[in-house]
Motif scaffolding. Structure first.
Motif, PDB file in Angstrom:
ATOM      1  N   PHE A  54       0.806  -1.225   0.000  1.00  0.00           N
ATOM      2  CA  PHE A  54       0.000   0.000   0.000  1.00  0.00           C
ATOM      3  C   PHE A  54       0.841   1.279   0.000  1.00  0.00           C
ATOM      4  CE2 PHE A  54      -2.236   3.463   2.133  1.00  0.00           C
ATOM      5  CZ  PHE A  54      -3.343   3.588   1.309  1.00  0.00           C
ATOM      6  N   PRO A  55       1.911   1.383   0.820  1.00  0.00           N
ATOM      7  CA  PRO A  55       2.716   2.627   0.765  1.00  0.00           C
ATOM      8  C   PRO A  55       3.286   2.889  -0.625  1.00  0.00           C
ATOM      9  CG  PRO A  55       3.235   1.387   2.744  1.00  0.00           C
ATOM     10  CD  PRO A  55       2.376   0.486   1.895  1.00  0.00           C
ATOM     11  N   LEU A  56       3.778   1.843  -1.287  1.00  0.00           N
ATOM     12  CA  LEU A  56       4.289   2.007  -2.652  1.00  0.00           C
ATOM     13  C   LEU A  56       3.184   2.460  -3.592  1.00  0.00           C
ATOM     14  CD1 LEU A  56       6.697  -1.012  -3.234  1.00  0.00           C
ATOM     15  CD2 LEU A  56       7.270   1.406  -3.389  1.00  0.00           C
ATOM     16  N   TRP A  57       2.018   1.859  -3.448  1.00  0.00           N
ATOM     17  CA  TRP A  57       0.882   2.222  -4.284  1.00  0.00           C
ATOM     18  C   TRP A  57       0.532   3.697  -4.109  1.00  0.00           C
ATOM     19  CZ3 TRP A  57      -4.011   4.019  -3.010  1.00  0.00           C
ATOM     20  CH2 TRP A  57      -4.955   3.998  -4.051  1.00  0.00           C
ATOM     21  N   SER A  58       0.557   4.170  -2.875  1.00  0.00           N
ATOM     22  CA  SER A  58       0.156   5.556  -2.606  1.00  0.00           C
ATOM     23  C   SER A  58       1.123   6.558  -3.227  1.00  0.00           C
ATOM     24  CB  SER A  58       0.052   5.796  -1.094  1.00  0.00           C
ATOM     25  OG  SER A  58       1.337   5.711  -0.472  1.00  0.00           O
ATOM     26  N   THR A  59       2.393   6.196  -3.378  1.00  0.00           N
ATOM     27  CA  THR A  59       3.354   7.142  -3.964  1.00  0.00           C
ATOM     28  C   THR A  59       3.043   7.440  -5.426  1.00  0.00           C
ATOM     29  OG1 THR A  59       4.894   5.405  -4.683  1.00  0.00           O
ATOM     30  CG2 THR A  59       5.179   6.277  -2.458  1.00  0.00           C
ATOM     31  N   SER A  60       2.370   6.512  -6.087  1.00  0.00           N
ATOM     32  CA  SER A  60       2.101   6.684  -7.518  1.00  0.00           C
ATOM     33  C   SER A  60       0.900   7.578  -7.796  1.00  0.00           C
ATOM     34  CB  SER A  60       1.899   5.316  -8.183  1.00  0.00           C
ATOM     35  OG  SER A  60       3.102   4.573  -8.160  1.00  0.00           O
ATOM     36  N   ILE A  61       0.162   7.951  -6.757  1.00  0.00           N
ATOM     37  CA  ILE A  61      -0.958   8.865  -6.959  1.00  0.00           C
ATOM     38  C   ILE A  61      -0.454  10.192  -7.530  1.00  0.00           C
ATOM     39  CG2 ILE A  61      -2.745  10.229  -5.794  1.00  0.00           C
ATOM     40  CD1 ILE A  61      -3.150   7.905  -3.882  1.00  0.00           C
ATOM     41  N   PHE A  62       0.711  10.648  -7.021  1.00  0.00           N
ATOM     42  CA  PHE A  62       1.248  11.918  -7.517  1.00  0.00           C
ATOM     43  C   PHE A  62       2.043  11.748  -8.797  1.00  0.00           C
ATOM     44  CE2 PHE A  62       0.033  14.952  -4.293  1.00  0.00           C
ATOM     45  CZ  PHE A  62       0.094  16.129  -5.000  1.00  0.00           C
ATOM     46  N   LEU A  63       2.025  10.565  -9.383  1.00  0.00           N
ATOM     47  CA  LEU A  63       2.431  10.416 -10.777  1.00  0.00           C
ATOM     48  C   LEU A  63       1.273  10.784 -11.685  1.00  0.00           C
ATOM     49  CD1 LEU A  63       4.521   7.115 -10.947  1.00  0.00           C
ATOM     50  CD2 LEU A  63       5.273   9.384 -11.629  1.00  0.00           C
ATOM     51  N   SER A  64       0.060  10.416 -11.274  1.00  0.00           N
ATOM     52  CA  SER A  64      -1.125  10.661 -12.098  1.00  0.00           C
ATOM     53  C   SER A  64      -1.645  12.088 -11.962  1.00  0.00           C
ATOM     54  CB  SER A  64      -2.234   9.677 -11.710  1.00  0.00           C
ATOM     55  OG  SER A  64      -1.825   8.349 -11.905  1.00  0.00           O
ATOM     56  N   THR A  65      -1.513  12.676 -10.769  1.00  0.00           N
ATOM     57  CA  THR A  65      -2.041  14.026 -10.548  1.00  0.00           C
ATOM     58  C   THR A  65      -1.410  15.069 -11.472  1.00  0.00           C
ATOM     59  OG1 THR A  65      -2.535  13.497  -8.235  1.00  0.00           O
ATOM     60  CG2 THR A  65      -2.409  15.821  -8.824  1.00  0.00           C
ATOM     61  N   PRO A  66      -0.085  15.151 -11.577  1.00  0.00           N
ATOM     62  CA  PRO A  66       0.501  16.129 -12.510  1.00  0.00           C
ATOM     63  C   PRO A  66       0.136  15.857 -13.963  1.00  0.00           C
ATOM     64  CG  PRO A  66       2.155  15.335 -10.954  1.00  0.00           C
ATOM     65  CD  PRO A  66       0.950  14.463 -10.789  1.00  0.00           C
ATOM     66  N   ILE A  67       0.054  14.558 -14.327  1.00  0.00           N
ATOM     67  CA  ILE A  67      -0.307  14.222 -15.706  1.00  0.00           C
ATOM     68  C   ILE A  67      -1.719  14.703 -16.016  1.00  0.00           C
ATOM     69  CG2 ILE A  67      -0.750  12.316 -17.305  1.00  0.00           C
ATOM     70  CD1 ILE A  67       1.513  10.797 -15.912  1.00  0.00           C
ATOM     71  N   GLY A  68      -2.651  14.531 -15.060  1.00  0.00           N
ATOM     72  CA  GLY A  68      -4.023  14.993 -15.257  1.00  0.00           C
ATOM     73  C   GLY A  68      -4.095  16.501 -15.426  1.00  0.00           C
ATOM     74  N   ILE A  69      -3.351  17.229 -14.590  1.00  0.00           N
ATOM     75  CA  ILE A  69      -3.351  18.692 -14.682  1.00  0.00           C
ATOM     76  C   ILE A  69      -2.681  19.141 -15.979  1.00  0.00           C
ATOM     77  CG2 ILE A  69      -2.439  20.799 -13.637  1.00  0.00           C
ATOM     78  CD1 ILE A  69      -2.817  19.521 -10.920  1.00  0.00           C
ATOM     79  N   THR A  73      -8.155  -7.411  -9.728  1.00  0.00           N
ATOM     80  CA  THR A  73      -8.007  -6.254  -8.860  1.00  0.00           C
ATOM     81  C   THR A  73      -6.583  -5.716  -8.920  1.00  0.00           C
ATOM     82  OG1 THR A  73      -9.667  -7.209  -7.390  1.00  0.00           O
ATOM     83  CG2 THR A  73      -8.342  -5.400  -6.514  1.00  0.00           C
ATOM     84  N   ALA A  74      -5.600  -6.600  -9.068  1.00  0.00           N
ATOM     85  CA  ALA A  74      -4.203  -6.175  -9.130  1.00  0.00           C
ATOM     86  C   ALA A  74      -3.958  -5.254 -10.321  1.00  0.00           C
ATOM     87  CB  ALA A  74      -3.286  -7.393  -9.202  1.00  0.00           C
ATOM     88  N   THR A  75      -4.406  -5.664 -11.504  1.00  0.00           N
ATOM     89  CA  THR A  75      -4.208  -4.813 -12.679  1.00  0.00           C
ATOM     90  C   THR A  75      -5.065  -3.558 -12.605  1.00  0.00           C
ATOM     91  OG1 THR A  75      -5.832  -6.156 -13.876  1.00  0.00           O
ATOM     92  CG2 THR A  75      -3.521  -6.697 -14.191  1.00  0.00           C
ATOM     93  N   ALA A  76      -6.233  -3.664 -11.972  1.00  0.00           N
ATOM     94  CA  ALA A  76      -7.098  -2.495 -11.841  1.00  0.00           C
ATOM     95  C   ALA A  76      -6.571  -1.496 -10.818  1.00  0.00           C
ATOM     96  CB  ALA A  76      -8.516  -2.920 -11.448  1.00  0.00           C
ATOM     97  N   MET A  77      -5.613  -1.912  -9.981  1.00  0.00           N
ATOM     98  CA  MET A  77      -5.027  -0.980  -9.024  1.00  0.00           C
ATOM     99  C   MET A  77      -4.355   0.193  -9.733  1.00  0.00           C
ATOM    100  SD  MET A  77      -5.551  -1.701  -5.838  1.00  0.00           S
ATOM    101  CE  MET A  77      -4.207  -0.971  -4.923  1.00  0.00           C
ATOM    102  N   ILE A  78      -3.805  -0.059 -10.930  1.00  0.00           N
ATOM    103  CA  ILE A  78      -3.222   1.023 -11.713  1.00  0.00           C
ATOM    104  C   ILE A  78      -4.314   2.017 -12.081  1.00  0.00           C
ATOM    105  CG2 ILE A  78      -1.765   1.583 -13.677  1.00  0.00           C
ATOM    106  CD1 ILE A  78      -0.564  -0.419 -11.747  1.00  0.00           C
TER     107      ILE A  78
END
Length: 562
Positions: free
Chosen positions: A323-338, A480-485
């Motif tokens: 989960f901690p690793l997963w949470s770090t990738s949220i801010f990979l998607s946020t800048p891309i969205g903006i 669910t694993a692939t959908a986590m992305i």
């Protein structure tokens, strides 16, 4: 292929009772037929809202980000339903039908004048707002198309991977699936978006509708070739039982004797009895400890809300570790969205001509990211990874790939900030800062370089994340694993919407006339948060210990040496 060596090493082939003709590469063309329709309507949604429904610029970007978030959130629901109850084929088929309904409404809204407000005249500060009925049709179209797209995205990738037994073939499928997905997106962003902007919105949406229908027909026709793996019930129930059983046994001392733990009657655990549960999150081991209260009248142990198997405990631990690793990738998607949403607004205010007669649609500039990713996938596989292995004598791990993606993402945001600073300087020098809808005499192709950098980064972190989660997640949670992305992307787009709203409220950086704003400052904020997030990621990556990836690589190396 870049992720072929890191996928799940299945010691057990998918359970299936079908003939030898099912599964394998013959299924690939049937599975990938549903990838093109979404790009045509979603990529150009901001322009459609602004030009056809008179929505304010920043509001249009927020709606687009919410839609992007939703289309990436729904795959989690689809994956859970597929894993637990209905299977991948049913979920994908129904989702495609829902998508068809949404595209029908899109086509009607673009074709019938009564479903749109009157066009806004150039330079007017206020325009006719859409009626409640018109908004109802529009949002119904967006909702249905989003649900439909979300139900197929990533669930269809899992269906494809399930057609193969060997990790190498599964990895190769994912790579070719990504290539097909990106190429379909490129076609949608270029051809369909050009038709929408220069010929007819109705024709563009209608083309999406036809492609969706053809893709669905091809997918259903291929049913006879698919492996259909029967769902085993909700894996989340067993995870919930671990939590409840742990709470009920909080007063019991954790045993160090492996024989005190329950391994199940059917041998479903992959852990030998002499190994026992792992020491991490040791308090959860209570859920698998055998006590007097865990027996039936026949004095035989059985799974319940008081007793779980060691494997079920280990499955929950896997999720907690990752989960901690997963949470770090949220801010990979946020800048891309903006970046992707603000880029459309930037392109609308810049010179988009390619030669004297060709004008590139604003939404089509996003193709730079897709092209960079698709091209980089093969280049990285053929040149970068072999060079890395030659220099380090080790294969590049998924965590290392994701780390490279973090760095390139930060560089891309810095590039966007510099380009916007240049654009604002040109606007000021030509006294265009106070003129709504004015075109800055600067080529929109300046936007391409930052998008390319982000695309190259995506070629690293996106397959790296799929490899990591598909490999490390429990077998029962494959979809669910692939959908986590997808959930990461959803969280990123929702957060980008909230961040844009916050910046609008506390700063003057994002007015409707972006020539009066400071979008460059927004990108610099993303650079700073990206650097902080990179530090967080490095910390999590250093503390994480692979559960399956290294074992699979060791077995692969041993086989090659043999």
């Amino acid at each position: 292929m870049p992720v072929s060596s890191d996928y799940k090493h299945d010691e057990e082939a998918p359970t299936t009772h079908v003939g030898s003709k099912q599964g394998g590469w013959i299924t690939f063309p049937f599975i990938t037929g549903l990838t093109i329709a979404a790009s045509g309507w979603m990529t150009n949604l901001i322009v459609y809202l602004i030009e056809q429904f008179n929505v304010k610029n920043i509001r249009a970007t927020q709606i687009s980000n919410i839609v992007n978030g939703s289309t990436n959130f729904f795959p989690i629901a689809g994956a859970i339903i597929a894993d637990s109850y209905l299977g991948n084929f049913f979920v994908i088929s129904v989702s495609s039908i829902i998508s068809l309904l949404g595209l029908i409404l899109f086509t009607l809204s673009a074709t019938l004048d009564s479903l749109r407000p009157k066009a806004c005249k150039q330079g007017l500060e206020t325009c006719e707002a859409p009626s409640h009925f018109q908004l109802a049709i529009l949002y119904s179209a967006i909702t249905l198309a989003s649900i439909g797209m979300g139900g197929t995205r990533f669930t269809i990738a899992t269906l494809g991977a399930n057609q193969f037994d060997k990790p190498k073939d599964q990895g190769a499928f994912f790579n070719w699936f990504f290539v097909a997905l990106y190429m379909a997106s490129i076609t949608g962003i270029t051809v369909i978006v050009y038709i929408e902007d220069n010929v007819s919105w109705g024709l563009g949406f209608g083309l999406c509708l036809v492609l969706n229908a053809i893709g669905l027909a091809v997918f259903v026709f291929g049913k006879q070739y698919y492996r259909h793996i029967k769902p085993d019930g909700s894996p989340f129930t067993s995870l919930a039982r671990v939590i409840v059983a742990t709470i009920r046994k909080m007063n019991i001392m954790v045993s160090s004797d492996n024989k005190d733990y329950y391994y199940g009657h059917t041998g479903e655990t992959k852990l030998p009895v002499d190994q026992g549960p792992t020491s991490s999150f040791r308090f959860l081991n209570r859920a698998a400890m055998k006590t007097e209260g865990d027996t039936e009248q026949e004095r035989e142990l059985t799974e319940s809300w008081n007793l779980c198997t060691v494997q079920q405990v280990e499955d929950l631990k896997t999720l907690l570790r990752i989960f901690p690793l997963w949470s770090t990738s949220i801010f990979l998607s946020t800048p891309i969205g903006i970046q992707s949403s603000l880029m459309v607004l930037q392109a609308l205010s810049m010179d988009r001509h390619l030669g004297p007669h060709v004008k590139i649609p604003a939404g089509s500039f996003l193709v730079a990211t897709l092209l960079a990713t698709a091209f980089s996938l093969s280049v990285i596989d053929q040149f970068f990874f072999p060079a890395w292995k030659k220099l380090t004598r080790q294969s590049m791990t998924p965590l290392q790939r994701i780390g490279v993606g973090h760095v390139l993402n930060i560089v891309g945001m810095a590039g966007s900030a510099l380009v916007e600073s240049r654009r604002l300087d040109v606007a000021k020098s030509h006294n265009l800062t106070h003129q709504l809808g004015s075109i800055v005499p600067m080529s929109a192709f300046w936007l391409v370089t930052p998008l390319v950098i982000v695309g190259i980064g995506e070629a690293f972190h996106f397959p790296g994340q799929v490899a990591l989660y598909y490999k490390e997640f429990p077998t029962s949670l494959r979809s669910t694993a692939t959908a986590m992305i997808s959930l990461l992307v959803a969280a990123g787009f929702y957060l980008s919407t909230a961040l844009i709203d916050l910046i609008q409220k506390v700063t003057g950086w994002l007015p409707d006339n972006i020539n009066e704003g400071r979008i460059d400052n927004v990108f610099w904020v993303l650079v700073v948060t990206g650097v902080i997030n990179l530090g967080y990621y490095i910390t999590c990556a250093m503390l994480y210990r692979y559960k399956n990836v290294e074992n699979a690589e060791e077995k692969s190396e041993t086989a090659n040496d043999g």
